[in-house]
Write an enzyme that holds these catalytic residues in place. Structure first.
Site, PDB file in Angstrom:
ATOM      1  N   GLN A 204       1.374   7.573  17.088  1.00 39.25           N
ATOM      2  CA  GLN A 204       0.829   6.255  16.748  1.00 39.25           C
ATOM      3  C   GLN A 204       1.893   5.406  16.053  1.00 39.25           C
ATOM      4  OE1 GLN A 204      -1.979   6.272  13.478  1.00 39.25           O
ATOM      5  NE2 GLN A 204      -3.169   4.598  14.345  1.00 39.25           N
ATOM      6  N   GLY A 205       2.356   4.377  16.720  1.00 42.37           N
ATOM      7  CA  GLY A 205       3.396   3.526  16.134  1.00 42.37           C
ATOM      8  C   GLY A 205       2.829   2.232  15.590  1.00 42.37           C
ATOM      9  N   TYR A 206       2.232   2.319  14.447  1.00 43.26           N
ATOM     10  CA  TYR A 206       1.657   1.125  13.795  1.00 43.26           C
ATOM     11  C   TYR A 206       2.530   0.697  12.616  1.00 43.26           C
ATOM     12  CZ  TYR A 206      -2.990   1.254  16.040  1.00 43.26           C
ATOM     13  OH  TYR A 206      -4.032   1.203  16.905  1.00 43.26           O
ATOM     14  N   SER A 207       2.574   1.571  11.607  1.00 44.10           N
ATOM     15  CA  SER A 207       3.209   1.204  10.334  1.00 44.10           C
ATOM     16  C   SER A 207       4.697   0.943  10.493  1.00 44.10           C
ATOM     17  CB  SER A 207       3.014   2.318   9.300  1.00 44.10           C
ATOM     18  OG  SER A 207       1.669   2.685   9.243  1.00 44.10           O
TER      19      SER A 207
ATOM     20  N   GLU B 232     -10.726   6.211  14.146  1.00 43.45           N
ATOM     21  CA  GLU B 232      -9.929   7.122  13.324  1.00 43.45           C
ATOM     22  C   GLU B 232     -10.678   7.439  12.035  1.00 43.45           C
ATOM     23  OE1 GLU B 232      -6.038   5.590  12.493  1.00 43.45           O
ATOM     24  OE2 GLU B 232      -5.569   7.170  11.046  1.00 43.45           O
TER      25      GLU B 232
ATOM     26  N   GLU C 128      -7.750   2.168  -1.554  1.00 50.19           N
ATOM     27  CA  GLU C 128      -7.897   0.829  -2.133  1.00 50.19           C
ATOM     28  C   GLU C 128      -8.274  -0.184  -1.054  1.00 50.19           C
ATOM     29  OE1 GLU C 128      -5.402   2.913  -2.790  1.00 50.19           O
ATOM     30  OE2 GLU C 128      -5.789   3.381  -4.896  1.00 50.19           O
TER      31      GLU C 128
HETATM   32  C1  FAD Z   1       1.150  11.695   5.913  1.00 54.53           C
HETATM   33  C2  FAD Z   1       1.119  10.334   6.544  1.00 54.53           C
HETATM   34  C3  FAD Z   1       0.974  10.216   7.910  1.00 54.53           C
HETATM   35  C4  FAD Z   1       0.986   8.955   8.518  1.00 54.53           C
HETATM   36  N1  FAD Z   1       0.944   8.873   9.886  1.00 54.53           N
HETATM   37  C5  FAD Z   1       1.072   7.658  10.471  1.00 54.53           C
HETATM   38  C6  FAD Z   1       1.162   7.533  11.893  1.00 54.53           C
HETATM   39  O1  FAD Z   1       1.126   8.530  12.624  1.00 54.53           O
HETATM   40  N2  FAD Z   1       1.331   6.303  12.428  1.00 54.53           N
HETATM   41  C7  FAD Z   1       1.372   5.186  11.658  1.00 54.53           C
HETATM   42  O2  FAD Z   1       1.483   4.105  12.196  1.00 54.53           O
HETATM   43  N3  FAD Z   1       1.311   5.260  10.304  1.00 54.53           N
HETATM   44  C8  FAD Z   1       1.158   6.469   9.695  1.00 54.53           C
HETATM   45  N4  FAD Z   1       1.117   6.558   8.323  1.00 54.53           N
HETATM   46  C9  FAD Z   1       1.293   5.341   7.528  1.00 54.53           C
HETATM   47  C10 FAD Z   1       0.088   4.905   6.766  1.00 54.53           C
HETATM   48  O3  FAD Z   1      -0.844   4.311   7.578  1.00 54.53           O
HETATM   49  C11 FAD Z   1       0.574   3.966   5.633  1.00 54.53           C
HETATM   50  O4  FAD Z   1       1.247   4.773   4.714  1.00 54.53           O
HETATM   51  C12 FAD Z   1      -0.531   3.232   4.962  1.00 54.53           C
HETATM   52  O5  FAD Z   1      -0.993   2.222   5.790  1.00 54.53           O
HETATM   53  C13 FAD Z   1      -0.103   2.614   3.621  1.00 54.53           C
HETATM   54  O6  FAD Z   1       1.020   1.820   3.771  1.00 54.53           O
HETATM   55  P1  FAD Z   1       2.301   2.007   2.836  1.00 54.53           P
HETATM   56  O7  FAD Z   1       2.667   3.419   2.845  1.00 54.53           O
HETATM   57  O8  FAD Z   1       3.297   1.020   3.244  1.00 54.53           O
HETATM   58  O9  FAD Z   1       1.771   1.668   1.374  1.00 54.53           O
HETATM   59  P2  FAD Z   1       1.535   0.203   0.762  1.00 54.53           P
HETATM   60  O10 FAD Z   1       0.766  -0.620   1.720  1.00 54.53           O
HETATM   61  O11 FAD Z   1       2.815  -0.316   0.254  1.00 54.53           O
HETATM   62  O12 FAD Z   1       0.563   0.553  -0.451  1.00 54.53           O
HETATM   63  C14 FAD Z   1       1.032   1.044  -1.697  1.00 54.53           C
HETATM   64  C15 FAD Z   1      -0.159   1.066  -2.646  1.00 54.53           C
HETATM   65  O13 FAD Z   1      -0.676  -0.248  -2.801  1.00 54.53           O
HETATM   66  C16 FAD Z   1      -2.058  -0.290  -2.522  1.00 54.53           C
HETATM   67  N5  FAD Z   1      -2.434  -1.573  -1.933  1.00 54.53           N
HETATM   68  C17 FAD Z   1      -1.860  -2.181  -0.889  1.00 54.53           C
HETATM   69  N6  FAD Z   1      -2.494  -3.328  -0.612  1.00 54.53           N
HETATM   70  C18 FAD Z   1      -3.515  -3.444  -1.495  1.00 54.53           C
HETATM   71  C19 FAD Z   1      -4.544  -4.406  -1.728  1.00 54.53           C
HETATM   72  N7  FAD Z   1      -4.644  -5.495  -0.976  1.00 54.53           N
HETATM   73  N8  FAD Z   1      -5.400  -4.187  -2.727  1.00 54.53           N
HETATM   74  C20 FAD Z   1      -5.318  -3.080  -3.492  1.00 54.53           C
HETATM   75  N9  FAD Z   1      -4.365  -2.141  -3.328  1.00 54.53           N
HETATM   76  C21 FAD Z   1      -3.477  -2.317  -2.336  1.00 54.53           C
HETATM   77  C22 FAD Z   1      -2.258   0.851  -1.562  1.00 54.53           C
HETATM   78  O14 FAD Z   1      -3.595   1.288  -1.568  1.00 54.53           O
HETATM   79  C23 FAD Z   1      -1.315   1.888  -2.115  1.00 54.53           C
HETATM   80  O15 FAD Z   1      -1.905   2.571  -3.162  1.00 54.53           O
HETATM   81  C24 FAD Z   1       1.099   7.796   7.719  1.00 54.53           C
HETATM   82  C25 FAD Z   1       1.224   7.928   6.337  1.00 54.53           C
HETATM   83  C26 FAD Z   1       1.246   9.167   5.742  1.00 54.53           C
HETATM   84  C27 FAD Z   1       1.407   9.253   4.257  1.00 54.53           C
END
Ligand code: FAD
Lengths: 393, 397
Positions: A126-129, A244, A377
């Site tokens: 899954q290439g989202y993030s 999901e 969150e």
């Molecule tokens: C083990 C693992 C597997 C993953 N697998 C995939 C994958 O296969 N494909 C893929 O695309 N992605 C994947 N991800 C990515 C995952 O979806 C992101 O980590 C997630 O969306 C959070 O983004 P971030 O890590 O950039 O954190 P950030 O968005 O930077 O968040 C950091 C903190 O800020 C908080 N925060 C952010 N915005 C708000 C808001 N508006 N209000 C309150 N709090 C907020 C968050 O809750 C978090 O606590 C994976 C992540 C992990 C850890």
């Protein structure tokens, strides 16, 4: 109001139980109980075995090879599979992409990809993030620019689970930079062996390698790989995220995990007595079980509502926060029971086969459950909007 | 304000209208430790040590000795600094903040204090100068597979034979075991497996025939091991303290070990808060720093409050570490372990949560603090164990 299984359901339950009893490889069972990460070939072999039985794509409609079960049967199946400590397999193709293609794919895309997912011939990631687009997914920057009959894709995807094992990636890309940022996003299927793709490993705090960063440099992708229309990517992504999240509740897995914890607490000793006789341990196990009951029945209610034709909405956010809380509690209990047996760092060999050898890995990894798939969150923001309407900001 | 003058210290604090300030010497100790570790024990240097063959830097260990940190609570006559628990925590906290893997708690606190408190003059002369200088490592081996954290549960046995002792049994989860030159081993010289009487402590050289160490790397980067003692023949002089009366000393050691471990944890918790405040102030999502979301602000405040409460509990426990009433001392230690343990878990989990995906990576230090604090939660028994111990001691008081 009726949750009893009828005679046919019970017969089905016996059949499923007997099959898993007879067919789950002991090595997979051990890894599932101890929390050791499965290897690629193990997963592929296991998924193919389930498919041969017609039991891999249990949520798919019959026309695409699903078994056509009622929600009750699917529930029974999940419970029995988990109780047998049989691994759940992969969700990226079966649970996420499959339903998307059924809803948004062209007939050609469905005919090509769905059987390959079912037979586990393709491995999807899954290439989202992206580095700059996590919770704020819509700010993603990976760009797909039209070049003749193709797209040229440039950018980077982050946290891509199993990208190093994947043959394909479903990807959110930006096809327009004007207007609302959600509207410029498209859903694109990319083969991982295309020129210009580099996968770099990211080791996580459990010491394992499942995460990656994927770099895309001038990757040429034919336009037939677009799912839906250009600019429809955000709607598709939202549709998929709901799928999901509903699967993320993980009731069956939690039930099996709890049963394993009871067994472990009966075996481990403190002061020479079984740990399960310790008053605090009993209370903790009881509390976890009650939380799990609340989760299970909330899950029933949401399933019943969606079976009656309602699309899962904010309820899926509720299920996700409740489910991940239970999962994290159970993994905490596991290391509480293991105590110093969970200390050794990624021991392999004989010790690595022990009941507690991977408890700490699982605990560490379980912290991600409240981060991926929309963080805790962010789910609560969704629920707040539901409660407060436009008033939540 | 410290051992063995704790009560007078507490009284003095009261008389001074609650003076909780550190003395100049204590402050210098703390500042020096912070400064040195920041400069010489950065995250990369630390990771190289963890990945090395032995997993410990003898070089750093000797430096710690030179600075007086290892002997901070040892008598001056044996190369120590003559301080007590308050001095010990001035060193332990910066070590937690720097993720130090060398056996400060295991050897400089538990091992060295066993000898300082119960050793004969000959035992003290043999061990203390080397422990203070960083030449030697001596660790405590008391837990067993089935003991949990019931200190009286000792199945290993020592029999008086041929003018000495023969020791047999197994010990598990021994901190610092692969690095140890010697072990302080709890074994039964009389009584049934969980009787309070009949436990004795023995000084066992690591190279003594019959001693086998199965070492491993721990999740927090340190090393520990299981000990197999197979008919280990010891001289009469291997007995530490009074025969059959070892439990009292063991309880005392664990209590001070808890206080030192709590200080280490507090160092790690403080580092996590600092780093999380910094990260959430710079990480942008939705075009704003995530720290501008109120839910994040409140979470940071919850972490801050947890750390402040932990500091108070640590101070309380440190001031009771040498209390003449063993029950009062143990109650204070259990209160700190239960109270700080729960908060350490919270702070560790939230630091990872607020970092999002990057908090889950091995590359960042956040996860390493997370694992250190997770291990701390279980060390010497979890919060439940200490809540129960606290309640039982209170009922008995
Ligand atoms: C083990 C693992 C597997 C993953 N697998 C995939 C994958 O296969 N494909 C893929 O695309 N992605 C994947 N991800 C990515 C995952 O979806 C992101 O980590 C997630 O969306 C959070 O983004 P971030 O890590 O950039 O954190 P950030 O968005 O930077 O968040 C950091 C903190 O800020 C908080 N925060 C952010 N915005 C708000 C808001 N508006 N209000 C309150 N709090 C907020 C968050 O809750 C978090 O606590 C994976 C992540 C992990 C850890």
């Amino acid at each position: 109001m009726d949750i009893d299984f009828d005679a046919e359901d019970l017969a089905f339950q016996r059949e499923v139980r007997a099959w898993f009893e007879a067919n789950t490889p002991p090595e997979l069972r051990r890894k599932t109980i101890t929390g050791e990460m499965l290897q690629k070939d193990e997963i592929v072999r296991w998924q193919r075995r389930l498919d041969a039985q017609g039991w891999l794509v249990t949520g798919w409609p019959q026309e695409h090879g699903g078994p056509g079960w009622t929600p009750t049967r699917r529930y029974i199946f999940d419970l029995e599979r988990a109780a047998a400590s049989a691994p759940i397999g992969l969700s990226m193709g079966v649970i996420m992409l499959g339903p998307v293609l059924m809803a948004f794919g062209t007939p050609e895309q469905r005919a090509h990809y769905l059987p390959r997912i079912r037979r586990c011939e393709d491995w999807w990631c899954q290439g989202y993030s992206e580095p700059g687009a996590g919770s704020d997914l819509a700010s993603l920057k990976t760009a797909a620019v039209t070049d003749g009959g193709d797209y040229l894709v440039n950018g980077s995807k982050m946290w891509t689970t199993y990208a190093h094992w994947a043959t394909h990636m479903f990807c959110l890309v930006r096809t327009a930079a004007t207007g609302k940022k959600q509207e410029g996003i498209s859903f694109l299927l990319i083969e991982m062996d295309r020129a210009g793709i580099e996968v770099r490993p990211i080791v996580s705090i459990d010491g394992e390698h499942s995460l990656n960063q994927v770099f895309l440099t001038d990757v040429r992708v034919p336009k037939k790989n677009l799912v839906g229309r250009e600019g429809q990517g955000w709607d598709i992504a939202k549709y998929l995220l709901t799928h999901e999240r509903t699967s993320i509740a993980g009731v069956a897995e939690c039930k099996a995990l709890l049963a394993n914890l009871h067994a472990a607490a009966a075996e481990r000793r403190s002061g020479g007595r079984p740990l399960v006789e310790d008053a605090a341990m009993r209370l903790k196990l009881a509390r976890a079980e009650i939380e799990l009951m609340a989760l299970e029945y909330t899950n029933f209610r949401v399933l019943a509502a969606t079976a009656a034709g309602k699309a899962p909405g904010p309820e899926s956010s509720l299920l996700k926060t409740m489910g991940t809380a239970v999962q994290q509690t159970l993994s905490e209990l596991d290391i509480d029971i293991a105590a110093e047996k969970a200390w050794p760092w990624r021991e392999r060999g004989e010790f690595g086969r022990g009941r507690y050898a991977h408890a700490m890995e699982r605990y560490c990894y379980s912290r991600a459950a409240t981060i991926y798939g929309g963080s805790d969150e962010v789910q609560k923001n969704v629920l707040a909007k539901m409660l407060l309407g436009g008033g939540a900001r | 304000m410290c051992s063995p003058r704790c009560c007078s210290a507490a009284a003095r604090a009261k008389a001074n209208a609650m003076n909780f300030d550190l003395s100049e010497e204590q402050k210098m100790l703390r500042d020096a430790a912070q400064k040195f570790l920041r400069a010489e024990y950065g995250f990369d240097a630390r990771n190289r040590i963890v990945a090395s063959e032995t997993g410990m830097s003898r070089e750093h260990w000797r430096r710690f000795g030179e600075f007086g940190w290892l002997g901070v609570a040892l008598p001056e006559a044996h190369g120590g600094f003559g301080g007590g628990m308050v001095e010990t925590i001035q060193v332990a906290e910066p070590m937690g903040a720097a993720l130090v893997v060398e056996p400060y708690l295991a050897s400089a606190v538990l091992g060295a204090q066993a000898v300082a408190r119960a050793g004969s003059p000959a035992q003290q002369a043999a061990w203390l100068p080397g422990l203070a200088s960083g030449k030697l490592v001596l660790v405590l081996a008391h837990t067993e597979d089935d003991s949990g954290h019931q200190l009286a549960h000792v199945a290993a046995r020592a029999a008086a034979e041929r003018g000495g002792w023969v020791l047999s049994g197994r010990k598990s989860g021994v901190l610092g075991a692969p690095w140890a030159d010697g072990f302080v081993v709890a074994a039964r010289t009389a009584g049934a497996v969980h009787e309070r009487r009949g436990i004795s402590l023995f000084m066992v050289g690591a190279k003594t025939p019959g001693v086998q160490v199965a070492g491993y790397r721990v999740y927090d980067g340190s090393r520990a091991g299981d000990l197999l003692l197979d008919a280990v023949v010891l001289g009469r002089d291997a007995l530490l303290g009074v025969e059959g009366e070892g439990l009292g000393l063991l309880e005392q050691l664990i209590d001070i070990g808890i206080v030192a471990a709590c200080a280490d944890a507090l160092g790690a918790m403080g580092a996590l808060l600092r780093k999380t405040v910094e990260y959430t102030g710079t990480r942008k999502q939705f075009d704003v720093p995530i720290a501008s979301f109120q839910v994040i602000q409140h979470r940071l405040v919850d972490m801050f409050a947890a750390i402040e409460a932990s500091r108070s509990l640590l101070l309380m426990a440190a001031l009771h570490a040498e209390h003449p009433d063993a029950a009062a001392r143990s109650r204070a230690a259990s209160a700190a372990k239960a109270g700080i343990g729960e908060r350490a878990r919270f702070v560790a989990q939230q630091a990872v949560q607020l970092h999002g995906g990057v908090g889950m990576t091995e590359e960042l230090d956040i996860g390493h603090y997370f694992r250190r604090l997770t291990l701390f939660c279980h060390l010497f028994g979890g919060s439940d164990h200490h809540l129960q111990r606290f309640a039982a001691l209170r009922a008995a008081a």
